[in-house]
Structure formats: C-alpha cells, structure tokens
Design a protein around this motif. Sequence first.
Motif, PDB file in Angstrom:
ATOM      1  N   ASP A  90       0.818  -1.209   0.000  1.00 44.47           N
ATOM      2  CA  ASP A  90       0.000   0.000   0.000  1.00 44.47           C
ATOM      3  C   ASP A  90       0.854   1.261   0.000  1.00 44.47           C
ATOM      4  O   ASP A  90       0.318   2.377  -0.113  1.00 44.47           O
ATOM      5  N   THR A  91       2.153   1.107   0.135  1.00 42.63           N
ATOM      6  CA  THR A  91       3.045   2.253   0.130  1.00 42.63           C
ATOM      7  C   THR A  91       2.955   2.992  -1.195  1.00 42.63           C
ATOM      8  O   THR A  91       3.123   2.392  -2.266  1.00 42.63           O
ATOM      9  N   ALA A  92       2.662   4.287  -1.122  1.00 42.47           N
ATOM     10  CA  ALA A  92       2.473   5.091  -2.335  1.00 42.47           C
ATOM     11  C   ALA A  92       2.218   6.539  -1.935  1.00 42.47           C
ATOM     12  O   ALA A  92       2.018   6.835  -0.745  1.00 42.47           O
ATOM     13  N   VAL A  93       2.203   7.387  -2.934  1.00 47.93           N
ATOM     14  CA  VAL A  93       1.671   8.737  -2.746  1.00 47.93           C
ATOM     15  C   VAL A  93       0.183   8.677  -3.089  1.00 47.93           C
ATOM     16  O   VAL A  93      -0.193   8.167  -4.150  1.00 47.93           O
ATOM     17  N   TYR A  94      -0.634   9.174  -2.184  1.00 47.26           N
ATOM     18  CA  TYR A  94      -2.084   9.142  -2.357  1.00 47.26           C
ATOM     19  C   TYR A  94      -2.586  10.535  -2.729  1.00 47.26           C
ATOM     20  O   TYR A  94      -2.157  11.540  -2.146  1.00 47.26           O
ATOM     21  N   TYR A  95      -3.519  10.560  -3.677  1.00 53.02           N
ATOM     22  CA  TYR A  95      -4.072  11.808  -4.187  1.00 53.02           C
ATOM     23  C   TYR A  95      -5.597  11.759  -4.130  1.00 53.02           C
ATOM     24  O   TYR A  95      -6.189  10.731  -4.477  1.00 53.02           O
ATOM     25  N   CYS A  96      -6.223  12.856  -3.768  1.00 55.11           N
ATOM     26  CA  CYS A  96      -7.661  12.944  -3.982  1.00 55.11           C
ATOM     27  C   CYS A  96      -7.900  13.680  -5.292  1.00 55.11           C
ATOM     28  O   CYS A  96      -7.075  14.477  -5.742  1.00 55.11           O
ATOM     29  N   MET A  97      -9.017  13.343  -5.899  1.00 55.46           N
ATOM     30  CA  MET A  97      -9.329  13.902  -7.223  1.00 55.46           C
ATOM     31  C   MET A  97     -10.810  14.085  -7.374  1.00 55.46           C
ATOM     32  O   MET A  97     -11.596  13.258  -6.908  1.00 55.46           O
ATOM     33  N   GLY A  98     -11.183  15.175  -8.043  1.00 60.71           N
ATOM     34  CA  GLY A  98     -12.572  15.400  -8.417  1.00 60.71           C
ATOM     35  C   GLY A  98     -12.623  16.030  -9.795  1.00 60.71           C
ATOM     36  O   GLY A  98     -11.716  16.788 -10.175  1.00 60.71           O
ATOM     37  N   THR A  99     -13.664  15.697 -10.537  1.00 62.60           N
ATOM     38  CA  THR A  99     -13.847  16.269 -11.863  1.00 62.60           C
ATOM     39  C   THR A  99     -14.893  17.363 -11.780  1.00 62.60           C
ATOM     40  O   THR A  99     -16.067  17.094 -11.479  1.00 62.60           O
ATOM     41  N   VAL A 100     -14.493  18.587 -12.031  1.00 63.61           N
ATOM     42  CA  VAL A 100     -15.357  19.752 -11.921  1.00 63.61           C
ATOM     43  C   VAL A 100     -15.515  20.368 -13.303  1.00 63.61           C
ATOM     44  O   VAL A 100     -14.516  20.781 -13.917  1.00 63.61           O
ATOM     45  N   LEU A 101     -16.749  20.350 -13.784  1.00 65.22           N
ATOM     46  CA  LEU A 101     -17.064  20.927 -15.100  1.00 65.22           C
ATOM     47  C   LEU A 101     -16.134  20.359 -16.175  1.00 65.22           C
ATOM     48  O   LEU A 101     -15.610  21.092 -17.027  1.00 65.22           O
ATOM     49  N   GLY A 102     -15.918  19.068 -16.130  1.00 63.45           N
ATOM     50  CA  GLY A 102     -15.165  18.382 -17.155  1.00 63.45           C
ATOM     51  C   GLY A 102     -13.653  18.414 -16.997  1.00 63.45           C
ATOM     52  O   GLY A 102     -12.929  17.837 -17.820  1.00 63.45           O
ATOM     53  N   THR A 103     -13.162  19.054 -15.957  1.00 63.48           N
ATOM     54  CA  THR A 103     -11.717  19.128 -15.723  1.00 63.48           C
ATOM     55  C   THR A 103     -11.358  18.373 -14.446  1.00 63.48           C
ATOM     56  O   THR A 103     -12.002  18.566 -13.420  1.00 63.48           O
ATOM     57  N   ASP A 104     -10.324  17.534 -14.531  1.00 67.97           N
ATOM     58  CA  ASP A 104      -9.856  16.789 -13.366  1.00 67.97           C
ATOM     59  C   ASP A 104      -8.953  17.684 -12.525  1.00 67.97           C
ATOM     60  O   ASP A 104      -8.018  18.301 -13.026  1.00 67.97           O
ATOM     61  N   TYR A 105      -9.254  17.729 -11.235  1.00 70.08           N
ATOM     62  CA  TYR A 105      -8.420  18.472 -10.291  1.00 70.08           C
ATOM     63  C   TYR A 105      -7.855  17.492  -9.268  1.00 70.08           C
ATOM     64  O   TYR A 105      -8.553  16.596  -8.799  1.00 70.08           O
TER      65      TYR A 105
END
Length: 116
Positions: A90-105
């Motif tokens: 499970d070792t890794a860099v973890y990121y949260c992500m959301g797609t807002v108006l068609g763009t991934d942030y």
Amino acid sequence: VQFDESGGGLVQPGGSLRLSCAASGFTFILVRMGWYRQAPGKQRELVASVSNLGQTNYDYIDSVKGRFTISRVNAKNTVYLQMNDLKPEDTAVYYCMGTVLGTDYWGQGIQVTVSS
C-alpha cells in the motif's frame, strides 16, 4: 478548485491511517470524489471513489476491499479514506481527485509508507 490532503505518514504493517481531503472552490456535493495512489515505478491507480448528490455508491479496487473505506461529509467539504490492515504494497503517494465541469483536479499528494 483546491484540495488539501492530510493524514499520511509511516505506519507498521497491520496498522491504520485515515487520509482527509478538504475541498474548496466548487460545489462539493455535486462532484464524485476519488482517492488515487501512485507507487514508485508504477502507474497511478484509482483506489476508491464515492458518488455525489448524496447517493451511496462506492467503488474499490480489489486489493483494498475489506480494508479501506471511503466516505464524505458534504457539510465539511471533505472526503476521507480510512485504511486498515495496511500492507507494504500500500506504500504510495495518495491523491484525492474530483472532476469539476469536465476538468480533473488533483490534490498535491500525500505519502503513505507501510514498513516495519
């Protein structure tokens, strides 16, 4: 749009961590949210996602089912990833992500290291 992650660190195998991702700059309840991770030398992968609009649809990759739980508190504009029984893989860099108006942030990423 901004995501601020917290809660990572070093933990022994079998331990637990809870990641938090505080979101701002958009209407949080409208956006499906996900946690991704990227280990050294590997592609980024989707670990878990949770649906928007108050629905309770969750998806997990097989390797974390039964160990990780994704949740969200819309009143706090925050998504969480509870990680139990952590393994070295499970070792890794973890990121949260959301797609807002068609763009991934993406968040800036937070390191999780599982090692004895």
